[in-house]
Write a protein that holds these residues in place. Structure first.
Motif, PDB file in Angstrom:
ATOM      1  N   SER A 155     -44.026  19.837  44.755  1.00  0.00           N
ATOM      2  CA  SER A 155     -45.126  20.976  44.109  1.00  0.00           C
ATOM      3  C   SER A 155     -44.247  21.717  42.927  1.00  0.00           C
ATOM      4  CB  SER A 155     -45.566  22.023  45.096  1.00  0.00           C
ATOM      5  OG  SER A 155     -44.605  23.300  45.174  1.00  0.00           O
ATOM      6  N   ASN A 169     -48.837  12.576  43.106  1.00  0.00           N
ATOM      7  CA  ASN A 169     -48.938  13.980  43.444  1.00  0.00           C
ATOM      8  C   ASN A 169     -48.249  14.995  42.395  1.00  0.00           C
ATOM      9  OD1 ASN A 169     -49.945  15.109  46.042  1.00  0.00           O
ATOM     10  ND2 ASN A 169     -49.388  13.328  46.604  1.00  0.00           N
ATOM     11  N   ILE A 170     -47.424  14.326  41.748  1.00  0.00           N
ATOM     12  CA  ILE A 170     -46.809  15.244  40.534  1.00  0.00           C
ATOM     13  C   ILE A 170     -47.702  15.073  39.401  1.00  0.00           C
ATOM     14  CG2 ILE A 170     -44.748  15.247  38.945  1.00  0.00           C
ATOM     15  CD1 ILE A 170     -43.130  14.353  41.432  1.00  0.00           C
ATOM     16  N   ARG A 209     -44.497  19.066  40.038  1.00  0.00           N
ATOM     17  CA  ARG A 209     -45.747  19.143  39.593  1.00  0.00           C
ATOM     18  C   ARG A 209     -46.143  20.086  38.514  1.00  0.00           C
ATOM     19  NH1 ARG A 209     -49.733  20.510  44.482  1.00  0.00           N
ATOM     20  NH2 ARG A 209     -49.534  18.333  45.133  1.00  0.00           N
TER      21      ARG A 209
END
Lengths: 612, 634
Positions: free
Chosen positions: A503, A450-451, A506
């Protein structure tokens, strides 16, 4: 409910029914079988074999009676019984494989079709998603495809099998005794007549019941969703009456179609019995006269029963085909919708990106005629931090949507580093822009994925480093599986704050040249709010940053605040400048706190005092 | 096996008991006629093999036709009887379900999801109907046909019958065993389908993020993975389900083979007639279907009971707000409202909107509120989000129930006023009104006393809708839920206001009802309301000072307490919270006005190529009205 389609019309569209057989649609559907030609041929052959073997049974009975029972040959009878058993064992095995392979074929087609529809939908522009509610798209991808599975397995294949059987029985009967066969086959036109009358009635009844059901469900849905209003206005009794009426209409239509069905089945049975009676009377007479053997008669009777079975099931198959045609029509309509926004054929290669953004005389409307931006121009320097501020509907989010090329402007250009965004490859373009929203949406996979978001160039070390810089490392390390902790249900297992930190990491890992930070319109919990303020500097450093500010706490740290109203820039400058100017920004700044009347005096910052 | 859930069906079964009985009776006769057919064949064949009876062939043919004709009549009867019964029960159940939902309080709808309720009212109801229709048919068919066929076979040849029954336990065991496996695997398949649906839903709902992060391919891969899994689950199901038919067919083939072998020998030995032999084969064939049907019924039963439980779960929910046992028989609301030392908290789980916002379910939302509003009085409520304004006004129409002895109307406790009487007297406009997909006229006259064909012009005028409605080609008859016509938030609020006015309320509650209406229009509306609302009590929740000023009295709430109360003038003199709000907004208003009159040319000049700032105030537009802007479109 009010925007776009009403629930009523949407459901009506879903329930609209076409023909039970449409050659054009069928041809296209059959195209999906092409990759599985082998399976199709194999199942068809198996089906043929099964149909033939099934026809052997009555014949064996005939042989047993005529040859062995009559001649009192017990060994022959026993052999016949064993042969019969053997054939049915073979038949069972064949049937198993046929069913299995047929479903395998159907499932393959469904898989292909489903993934194709999903991918095609994904490729549609946001405009498409604005028009089509998610619920309807889900129905396409899940339910409509499922209906086709039923058609491929139950409908088409059984139909094929039925044809084999009908043909086989006809041949067998003619071979056994052509006169008797012709006599019974003379009833076929009657059968055709009955089923065609039924088909007409059933089609109409089916269509009307589907419509009534759609109306019933739409009314139910609307009432459930608006129950508070119904209750506040004491409309319960009147709405109940309306509902009762719709409910009864549906019920009565259903009762009528039950009645038609109940006539059809016995009608077919009567014709079948007529055939049996003919065989007994005429055939029996011929047996007595010694022209026909008794076994032939028995075999005939058994064949006849099998002959009428597929015809009785016709009603069910008819409904399957009818809904399959409607579903495939809807699916193909989606597959034929060209995305109205695509990557150019020869995109400009992205080399060194600086992050200069320019809106050049942009005109844009979501709905034709309702301009959100008119002749809008704005220039953002590489590395500059700007905040977009303004009342709801001023066009703040629209600007970011155009920059990401979620929509194309009707007129004018959006440029990044002097190149029109329409000239970049869509994916290249979007990879250069980081979007941070407060209602964070995590993807399936683990935390690390997700990162990194699929960028293989980003190693685990860089992921860790990014997480460390936004203070996400600590909580991730504490997860049972650390960076490999799986993300379930879009991240529902993480707190809002944790999702937000992921996020942020990210953004740092992917390191886009342009960052868009879209503040939530409604208030987020204080933890998240705090996290954003804490990490803002780290996030913005070294990139062109555009902050869509709904709450104004964030904007004081930017280089330039752009105040929008009705799609035009009305003010521009730093926080202090704008407050001093006492314009719209100052107004908005006050309105910020309208909900917190009691806080106002304490919270008004010194800049605002200056404006007084 | 019988579930206590089934008892809830009793009234429906009783209501249609004659229909059901007639259906079952007809089914019995249908099956009986069916049993006659092989017997007639037996007689015919025996007749044929012993030629002295050959004259009666026509007689047998006639007998066969007669049996089938009678059977046809009964078949029509049972299908209409049993299926008609199940459809009727379904319709009644659906209506009762709907009626029950109508009685449930807002607190229920705070928790329940519309989609879930819909699925109970549709899918679960269908499953119950199938249990009642197909289930009843399957049981009767299964038990009766099996019993009768076996008895007749026993009459024909007991030993052969017992022999052919040998595979029966195997069939039964196989069906039960396989049935369990099929049930398990189909549940897994269903779960996978649900996962797939959820994934699609989330992926499309978050399409903006997916696209922004260029995750289309990753999402596609995930979707393909889930689809693949679904494929595998389906195939696993097929692998066991595909055994079913061949297995049962094989078992019956064993019976046929035994009949051929042993029966053939008996015929040769003269212990059995050829006709009996053929009839025996016929009865054997009749057994196959009911045995399969029994397996099917087990499945129907499981599904139907699960669904019935889900429906009963909702039917068991007691409405929190309902007429008290000591409610007055009749009551006419005049409009005086009194809150007497009211402390209110939302019941557990039933978190109201305000409670959710503060995140403190269970904590009091209102504390010791005492307030008297005379009939015809106009009171404005102001306060921060979560201060309890909406909760306070929601207690008047009893959307939630206040504790005893706290809320009174015309001196009578609200709990004792009949709900319909109370609510009929109240016009309620919320911030996010819900309109129905009907015409504008129907929406405005939603609960008005019947006014045949009269357009609600007056109400539309007060709500400042007249001009916009006139511009619509179909005027009041415009469908608001249909494609193409969109109402803005402000328009919805104004339609909702007209709807509240149309019922000629004694009490009007405006809960931040003009939040999306621009100030200028709001002022016009308020002016019109003043004239229209003579004698009507009005509760006004607002953030805008200009709105608040319209009230006789202003009440300032903070964390559920009244902190200030008085007229505009009194409160201003007090220089408290209201005064601070007033100052800030007045200042803001002044700025806004100045902004309207004189655009900041300096700011605009700083922007290259920028369009000149347009001074027109933001106005709502009806989607269909052609505007000048449209004409200037490229």
């Amino acid at each position: 409910m009010i925007h776009g389609l009403g629930p009523d019309s949407a459901i009506h569209e879903d329930e609209a029914l076409g023909k039970a057989y449409d050659a054009r649609l069928m041809r296209r559907l059959m195209g999906y079988l092409r990759p599985y030609r082998g399976l199709v041929v194999l199942t068809s052959l198996l089906l043929l074999a099964i149909s033939l073997l099934q026809l052997v049974g009555p014949y064996l009975t005939k042989v047993a009676i005529d040859t062995y029972i009559v001649s009192q040959d017990y060994a022959g009878v026993r052999n016949m019984a064993l042969l019969y058993l053997g054939i049915w064992c073979l038949l069972a095995v064949l049937q198993y494989f046929q069913t299995y392979l047929m479903h395998r074929m159907g499932q393959h087609v469904i898989y292909d079709l489903r993934t194709q529809v999903f991918q095609h939908l994904q490729g549609q522009s946001l405009r498409f998603f604005d028009r089509n509610p998610v619920g309807r798209l889900m129905t396409r991808v899940v339910n409509d495809v499922e209906v086709l599975d039923e058609m491929f397995t139950t409908g088409v294949v059984t139909f094929l099998g039925d044809c084999f059987i009908l043909a086989g029985i006809t041949v067998a009967m003619i071979w056994l005794d052509w006169k008797l066969a012709l006599l019974t086959l003379a009833l076929v036109p009657l059968l055709v007549l009955v089923s065609s009358i039924y088909r007409r009635k059933a089609r109409e009844a089916y269509r009307r019941t589907r419509l009534a059901l759609a109306r019933l469900n739409a009314y139910l849905h609307e009432n459930l969703a608006g129950m508070r209003t119904v209750q506040a206005f004491v409309r319960e009794r009147r709405n109940l009456k309306t509902f009762h009426g719709i409910n009864l209409t549906y019920r009565d239509l259903m009762l009528r179609s039950i009645f038609y069905n109940s006539l059809f089945f016995p009608a077919v049975e009567i014709i079948g019995a007529l055939a049996t009676a003919l065989v007994i009377w005429y055939g029996g007479g011929r047996v007595v006269q010694g022209l026909v053997e008794l076994g032939v008669l028995v075999a005939f009777l058994q064949y006849l029963e099998r002959f009428f079975r597929p015809i009785r099931d016709l009603a069910e198959k008819y409904n399957i085909m009818q809904s399959a045609m409607a579903s495939s029509e809807r699916l193909f309509k989606i597959l034929d919708t060209q995305p109205d926004l695509e990557s150019p054929a020869h995109p400009v290669a992205v080399s060194q990106c600086r992050g200069a953004v320019r809106f050049d005389r942009v005109w844009f409307a979501y709905r034709s005629g309702e301009w959100v931006l008119q002749d809008f121009t704005l220039e953002i320097e590489p590395g500059e931090r700007i905040a977009l501020v303004g009342p709801t509907g001023a066009g703040k989010s629209t600007l970011t949507n155009l920059l990401c090329r979620f929509y194309d402007p009707q007129r004018g250009r959006v440029l990044i580093d002097g190149v029109d965004v329409r000239d970049y490859d869509l994916k290249d373009l979007r990879r250069r822009i980081g979007l941070v929203i407060q209602d964070v949406f995590l993807f399936s996979g683990d935390v690390e994925a997700n990162i990194r978001l699929g960028d293989t160039r980003i190693g685990l070390e860089r992921v860790r480093q990014a997480a460390r810089r936004v203070n996400a490392h600590r909580f991730i390390e504490q997860l049972p599986r650390g960076y490999q902790e799986p993300v379930a249900e879009r991240g529902a297992t993480f707190s809002a704050g944790q999702r937000q930190l992921i996020s942020f990491a990210r953004v740092l890992a992917i390191d886009p040249q342009i960052l868009i930070l879209d503040e939530a319109t409604s208030s987020v919990d204080t933890e998240t709010e705090h996290l954003i303020q804490e990490n803002l500097e780290e996030l913005l450093r070294g990139r062109t940053s555009i902050i869509v500010a709904h709450r104004l706490a964030t904007v004081q740290r930017v280089d330039r605040i752009i105040v929008l109203r009705d799609g035009a820039v009305v003010e521009m400058g730093s926080h202090a400048e704008l407050l001093r100017r006492g314009g719209l920004y100052a107004t908005l700044y006050w309105y910020q706190f309208k909900d917190r009347a009691e806080d106002l005096a304490d919270l008004a910052p010194s800049g605002a005092q200056g404006a007084l | 096996m019988l579930d206590k859930n089934l008892t809830s069906l009793k009234p429906y079964l009783l209501r249609y008991r004659w229909r059901l009985l007639a259906g079952i009776l007809a089914l019995l006769f249908t099956d009986a006629c069916g049993l006659v057919v092989p017997w007639v064949l037996k007689l015919a064949i025996d007749g044929i093999s012993s030629p002295r009876n050959s004259a009666s062939l026509l007689h047998y043919a006639g007998l066969l036709m007669l049996a089938v004709l009678v059977q046809a009549v009964f078949r029509v009867g049972w299908r209409n009887g049993i299926f008609g019964f199940s459809r009727r029960v379904e319709a009644d159940l659906r209506c009762d379900f709907f009626q029950h939902l109508q009685r449930l309080s807002p607190s229920f709808y705070d928790r329940a999801q519309t989609g879930d309720l819909m699925s109970r009212a549709t899918n679960d109801l269908s499953a119950v109907r199938e249990l009642l229709g197909m289930g009843a048919m399957g049981i009767v068919d299964g038990v009766l046909v099996v019993a009768a066929s076996v008895s007749i076979m026993l009459v024909i040849d007991p030993r052969l019958t017992l022999l052919t029954m040998l595979p029966l336990p195997v069939i039964t065991l196989a069906v039960l065993r396989l049935g369990k496996l099929v049930h398990e695997r189909s549940r897994e398949t269903q779960e996978q389908a649900a996962a797939l649906s959820a994934m699609v839903q989330e992926s499309f709902a978050g399409i903006r993020v997916v696209k922004a992060y260029v995750q289309e391919e990753a999402e596609y891969r995930e979707f393909a993975r889930l689809s693949r899994e679904y494929f595998e689950k389906n195939m696993a199901l097929v692998r066991v389900r595909a055994i079913f038919l061949p297995c049962i067919a094989l078992m019956s083939a064993v019976g046929v083979a035994l009949t051929l072998g042993y029966g053939g020998w008996r015929v040769i030995a003269g212990g059995m007639s050829l006709g009996s032999f053929v009839a025996f084969l016929g009865y054997l064939a009749m057994l196959t279907w009911p045995l399969m049907a029994l397996g099917f019924v087990v499945n129907l039963y499981q599904r139907g009971m699960a669904s019935l439980a889900r429906i009963n779960e909702i039917l068991a929910v007691e409405p929190e707000v309902r007429d008290a046992p000591d409610a007055l028989g009749d009551f006419t609301v005049d409009g005086a409202i009194e809150f007497r030392n009211l402390t209110f908290r939302y019941s557990r789980g039933a978190a109201g909107p305000a409670a959710t916002a503060t995140g403190e379910a269970g904590a009091p939302v209102l504390r010791n509120v005492t307030l008297r509003i005379p009939a015809g009085g106009v009171v404005a409520l102001v306060g921060a989000t979560g201060s309890g304004k909406s909760t306070l006004v929601n207690l008047v129409p009893r959307l939630y129930d206040p504790p005893p002895g706290t809320v009174f109307i015309d001196g009578v406790e609200v709990r004792r006023i009949p709900l319909t009487r109370l609510r009929s007297a109240i016009g309620y406009v919320s911030q996010e009104p819900y309109l129905f997909s009907d015409t504008l006229a129907a929406n405005i006259l939603f609960s008005a006393p019947a006014r045949n064909g009269v357009e609600p012009r007056e109400e539309a005028e007060v709500a400042q809708l007249s001009r916009e409605i006139c511009a619509l080609p179909q005027g009041f008859e415009t469908l608001i839920g249909e494609r193409g016509v969109n109402l803005s938030g402000g328009q919805k609020q104004r339609v909702a206001l007209a709807r509240a006015l149309a019922r000629r309320p004694r009490i009007l509650i405006l809960d931040d009802a003009f939040s999306s209406v621009d100030t200028e229009t709001e002022e016009k509306i308020l002016r019109g309301l003043r004239a229209k609302l003579r004698g009507c009590t009005c509760l006004l929740v607002s953030h805008r000072v200009t709105t608040l000023q319209e009230a006789d009295r202003i009440v300032v709430l903070e964390e559920g307490r009244i902190i200030e109360e008085g007229t505009n003038r009194e409160l201003l003199a007090r220089r408290g919270a209201y005064w601070r709000l007033y100052q800030k907004q007045l200042l803001a208003q002044g700025l806004e006005d100045r902004l309207r009159q004189a655009p900041f040319q300096a700011a605009v000049d700083a922007v290259p190529h920028s369009s000149p700032y347009r001074a027109a105030p933001p106005q709502e537009r009806l989607g269909t009205r052609p505007s000048q802007r449209q004409e200037s479109a490229p």
